[in-house]
Enzyme design. Structure first.
Site, short mmCIF file in Angstrom:
data_model
loop_
_atom_site.label_atom_id
_atom_site.label_comp_id
_atom_site.label_asym_id
_atom_site.label_seq_id
_atom_site.Cartn_x
_atom_site.Cartn_y
_atom_site.Cartn_z
N SER A 1 30.58 40.00 45.93
CA SER A 1 31.64 40.06 44.79
C SER A 1 33.07 40.00 45.91
O SER A 1 33.19 40.83 47.05
CB SER A 1 32.19 40.91 44.20
OG SER A 1 33.23 41.03 43.33
N TYR B 1 28.77 48.89 42.15
CA TYR B 1 28.75 47.56 41.79
C TYR B 1 29.77 47.58 43.53
O TYR B 1 29.06 46.45 44.24
CB TYR B 1 29.07 47.16 40.74
CG TYR B 1 29.73 46.15 40.76
CD1 TYR B 1 28.51 44.69 40.61
CD2 TYR B 1 30.39 45.19 41.36
CE1 TYR B 1 28.39 43.64 40.72
CE2 TYR B 1 31.00 43.89 40.88
CZ TYR B 1 29.57 42.52 41.00
OH TYR B 1 30.31 41.58 41.04
#
Length: 301
Positions: free
Chosen positions: A188, A202
């Site tokens: 990401s 995350y």
């Protein structure tokens, strides 16, 4: 000392590229030329007939990739935790091409092994494993506990690692010297750019995937390449609330002034799983409309 490559069309067929060498080339290069090494440009990005396993492929970017691959003739195993979602997606995509549903939970080692076993019952080998399944968690710093941290890492990092480990024999079986099998991990842009949200586990897990990609690439070569796609803002279940609240702002924040689309995701994946990237491993490809690498120190225009 190679001269300019020549685009050839032989016997009315597809174009091909042949490296040409001048008369004074060193003997090894002349030897290569004499073997008639050619490369069909028209088939560089061809993935028809390849078998893909895509985790987290019943929604969001995973579903985008599954649909796009089926449309170009690949066989796709769609998998996620909910069996009904897998069945529904497979039924839809089977109207277009070849799609198989295998429910799984790849947040544990046993779950990754079970997925491999189920795939092995149907296929002698697979050409690409796409580790797309992911989880996130956001909470104030003081409220991040071990359980929530591990829940994210177990899927985002552990799932990718254990799937790579268990699927290796199936990937080896489909690999060829000219077109190795592939593992594509999904990171990401938050691995590079710190978000406003307090999603510590995350972002850390997505950064960890970048280095895991390099480590696996070193170990699994030459039969398997391992690369990583780093997506920006794509419409997905995980991004649903953000797009509903400020979709226009998200799109405008990237220099390309839009969010990600299906063809952006599929195009990147086809490149990393086709013969076009057979000599690329241990790399990451950022697909974010320039949001990370093209933003000035003063922000976007």
């Amino acid at each position: 000392r190679p001269t300019t490559s020549l685009l050839l069309r032989t016997n009315g067929g597809s174009p091909s590229v042949r490296n040409s060498f001048d008369a004074g080339a060193d003997p090894p290069l002349r030897g290569l030329h004499q073997t008639g090494i050619t490369m069909a440009v028209s088939s560089l990005f061809d993935v028809e007939g390849k078998v893909y396993v895509i985790t987290g492929s019943t929604s969001g970017i995973g579903l985008m990739m599954a649909r796009g691959l089926v449309e170009v003739g690949a066989t796709v195993v769609v998998t996620s935790r909910k069996a009904q979602n897998c069945a529904d997606v497979a039924a839809e995509l089977s109207q277009i091409g070849n799609c198989v549903a295998i429910p799984s939970d790849v947040s544990s080692e046993d779950g990754c092994r079970a997925l491999r076993d189920a795939v092995a019952e149907r296929f002698d080998g697979i050409h690409a494993l796409v580790n797309n399944a992911a989880n996130t968690w956001g909470a104030p710093l003081a409220e991040h506990d071990t359980a929530s941290w591990n829940r994210v890492f177990d899927l985002n990092v552990g799932g990718s690692f254990h799937c790579a480990k268990f699927f290796r024999p199936l990937l080896d079986a489909a690999s060829t010297p000219d077109d190795p099998s592939r593992i594509v991990n999904f990171s990401s842009v938050t691995a590079f750019a710190v978000p406003e949200d307090e999603t510590y586990s995350y972002t850390a897990s997505k950064a960890a995937l970048l280095h895991l990609t390099k480590h696996l690439a070193r170990r699994l070569a030459p039969k398997i390449t391992v690369n990583c796609i780093v997506p920006g803002a794509f419409p997905s279940r995980m991004m649903k609330a953000a797009f509903e609240a400020k979709g226009d702002v998200i799109a405008a924040s990237a220099p390309m002034k839009r969010a990600g689309r299906q063809d952006d995701a599929v195009g990147a994946l086809i490149y990393l799983t086709s013969r076009a990237s057979s000599w690329v491993t241990g790399e990451h490809l950022v697909v974010d409309g320039g949001a990370v690498n093209c933003v000035t120190s003063g922000g976007t225009d």
